[in-house]
Design a protein around this motif. Sequence first.
Motif, PDB file in Angstrom:
ATOM      1  N   ASP A 197      -8.233   7.417   7.126  1.00  0.00           N
ATOM      2  CA  ASP A 197      -8.733   6.118   6.674  1.00  0.00           C
ATOM      3  C   ASP A 197      -9.749   6.280   5.550  1.00  0.00           C
ATOM      4  O   ASP A 197      -9.773   5.499   4.591  1.00  0.00           O
ATOM      5  CB  ASP A 197      -9.379   5.368   7.846  1.00  0.00           C
ATOM      6  CG  ASP A 197      -8.355   4.814   8.818  1.00  0.00           C
ATOM      7  OD1 ASP A 197      -7.145   4.873   8.509  1.00  0.00           O
ATOM      8  OD2 ASP A 197      -8.766   4.320   9.887  1.00  0.00           O
ATOM      9  N   GLY A 219      -5.085  -7.994  -2.173  1.00  0.00           N
ATOM     10  CA  GLY A 219      -3.822  -7.326  -1.894  1.00  0.00           C
ATOM     11  C   GLY A 219      -3.615  -6.072  -2.738  1.00  0.00           C
ATOM     12  O   GLY A 219      -2.941  -5.133  -2.302  1.00  0.00           O
ATOM     13  N   VAL A 222      -5.492  -3.352  -0.957  1.00  0.00           N
ATOM     14  CA  VAL A 222      -4.786  -3.047   0.291  1.00  0.00           C
ATOM     15  C   VAL A 222      -3.570  -2.175   0.003  1.00  0.00           C
ATOM     16  O   VAL A 222      -3.298  -1.189   0.708  1.00  0.00           O
ATOM     17  CB  VAL A 222      -4.368  -4.345   0.999  1.00  0.00           C
ATOM     18  CG1 VAL A 222      -3.455  -4.041   2.188  1.00  0.00           C
ATOM     19  CG2 VAL A 222      -5.591  -5.119   1.468  1.00  0.00           C
ATOM     20  N   LYS A 223      -2.858  -2.518  -1.068  1.00  0.00           N
ATOM     21  CA  LYS A 223      -1.663  -1.754  -1.444  1.00  0.00           C
ATOM     22  C   LYS A 223      -2.037  -0.337  -1.865  1.00  0.00           C
ATOM     23  O   LYS A 223      -1.367   0.634  -1.503  1.00  0.00           O
ATOM     24  CB  LYS A 223      -0.932  -2.474  -2.575  1.00  0.00           C
ATOM     25  CG  LYS A 223       0.376  -1.815  -2.982  1.00  0.00           C
ATOM     26  CD  LYS A 223       1.090  -2.630  -4.049  1.00  0.00           C
ATOM     27  CE  LYS A 223       2.412  -1.964  -4.448  1.00  0.00           C
ATOM     28  NZ  LYS A 223       3.109  -2.763  -5.502  1.00  0.00           N
ATOM     29  N   MET A 227      -2.693   0.384   3.591  1.00  0.00           N
ATOM     30  CA  MET A 227      -3.082  -0.040   4.931  1.00  0.00           C
ATOM     31  C   MET A 227      -2.715  -1.503   5.119  1.00  0.00           C
ATOM     32  O   MET A 227      -2.439  -2.224   4.148  1.00  0.00           O
ATOM     33  CB  MET A 227      -4.594   0.136   5.129  1.00  0.00           C
ATOM     34  CG  MET A 227      -5.080   1.553   4.918  1.00  0.00           C
ATOM     35  SD  MET A 227      -6.896   1.692   4.910  1.00  0.00           S
ATOM     36  CE  MET A 227      -7.268   1.383   6.638  1.00  0.00           C
ATOM     37  N   GLY A 228      -2.746  -1.969   6.366  1.00  0.00           N
ATOM     38  CA  GLY A 228      -2.617  -3.391   6.621  1.00  0.00           C
ATOM     39  C   GLY A 228      -3.899  -4.097   6.209  1.00  0.00           C
ATOM     40  O   GLY A 228      -4.975  -3.494   6.195  1.00  0.00           O
ATOM     41  N   GLN A 229      -3.807  -5.384   5.870  1.00  0.00           N
ATOM     42  CA  GLN A 229      -4.974  -6.087   5.339  1.00  0.00           C
ATOM     43  C   GLN A 229      -6.116  -6.146   6.335  1.00  0.00           C
ATOM     44  O   GLN A 229      -7.274  -5.908   5.970  1.00  0.00           O
ATOM     45  CB  GLN A 229      -4.585  -7.508   4.903  1.00  0.00           C
ATOM     46  CG  GLN A 229      -5.746  -8.264   4.264  1.00  0.00           C
ATOM     47  CD  GLN A 229      -5.283  -9.460   3.456  1.00  0.00           C
ATOM     48  OE1 GLN A 229      -4.326  -9.378   2.695  1.00  0.00           O
ATOM     49  NE2 GLN A 229      -5.962 -10.598   3.628  1.00  0.00           N
ATOM     50  N   SER A 230      -5.835  -6.460   7.591  1.00  0.00           N
ATOM     51  CA  SER A 230      -6.915  -6.569   8.580  1.00  0.00           C
ATOM     52  C   SER A 230      -7.571  -5.217   8.828  1.00  0.00           C
ATOM     53  O   SER A 230      -8.806  -5.127   8.928  1.00  0.00           O
ATOM     54  CB  SER A 230      -6.383  -7.158   9.885  1.00  0.00           C
ATOM     55  OG  SER A 230      -5.364  -6.326  10.423  1.00  0.00           O
ATOM     56  N   SER A 231      -6.768  -4.155   8.937  1.00  0.00           N
ATOM     57  CA  SER A 231      -7.348  -2.827   9.160  1.00  0.00           C
ATOM     58  C   SER A 231      -8.098  -2.347   7.920  1.00  0.00           C
ATOM     59  O   SER A 231      -9.122  -1.664   8.037  1.00  0.00           O
ATOM     60  CB  SER A 231      -6.259  -1.821   9.545  1.00  0.00           C
ATOM     61  OG  SER A 231      -5.279  -1.711   8.524  1.00  0.00           O
TER      62      SER A 231
END
Length: 318
Positions: A197, A219, A222-223, A227-231
Amino acid sequence: MPQDRLAALQAAVSRHCPEKVTHTAFDFLTLYRTGTVTDPVLVVYEPRIYIVVQGQKILHLHDQPLPYGEGEYLISTLDLPVSGQITRASAERPYLALCISFSSTEMEQLLRESQSALSRQARKLTLRKENSSPISAMGVSRITDDLLDALLRLVGLLARNSDQKFLAQLYKKELLYLFLHGQQGHVLQETAHLQSDLSRINRAIIHLRHHFQERFEIGTLVKIAGMGQSSFYKRFGELTGMTPLQYRTKLRLQEARRLMVHEEMSAASAGFQVGYDSPSQFSREYRKTFARPPQADLQHIRRMGVDAYTAQHEDVWF
């Protein structure tokens, strides 16, 4: 911690660092000293190991204080915008510190070559108990006896004329090994893994540092992180103590201040240059960060003297 060995390290650093900043013969080692306390200054702490030999300073991580001083070290594993201030220093007993740089490649190689006596879980429990930082990408710990001995050997090499650099690399490897198996070892481990992470967030931060003047969609970060947006939001906050927008604001205001001081740019132009469309929003956020509106802050810096202001930046960088 044996006081005689700490005193020996203080004397060695003082001897080899007669000025504010000394870039030593070893490209990974920098020494610092200052004989005065400083005002809070916004800087970006790069991934480094920072060791205070004498004196004290305090960092503010998005308004959360993190003091550290004599006999303590700080590990930063991400580029973090912080407000730094030296709080204990005098001409008779100056603030003394040293900085050791490292790369993720070095950590990866060291992990491959060594086996830890502590389990990963044990290191995590130690960190939770003793790490005083409000975020997980930066923390403070006490220097152990083993670290103190290794630091003494490394700084002592500066007085030798032969085999300096060869031995310095060996001593650096020893120090990194000790840090890796210390209270914050699991954080350093994360820097060695490209899919951790921390490494994922770091890729997003690198992009943010190069494009902070621009508008961006969350986004995009995030891309880049994969990772996923919430994580992504959750881990970004845990690692930096900020949201991505708050991180960008710190970078923008730091650059705007630099433009005003060193490029003699007006507040309105500086705000526009770093990405603000609204002068009122720029002024409001500037005042919240630096405790003065832009023009008043610039006047304060000019009264202080630009050279003195620049010196303070060098002082609190470490």
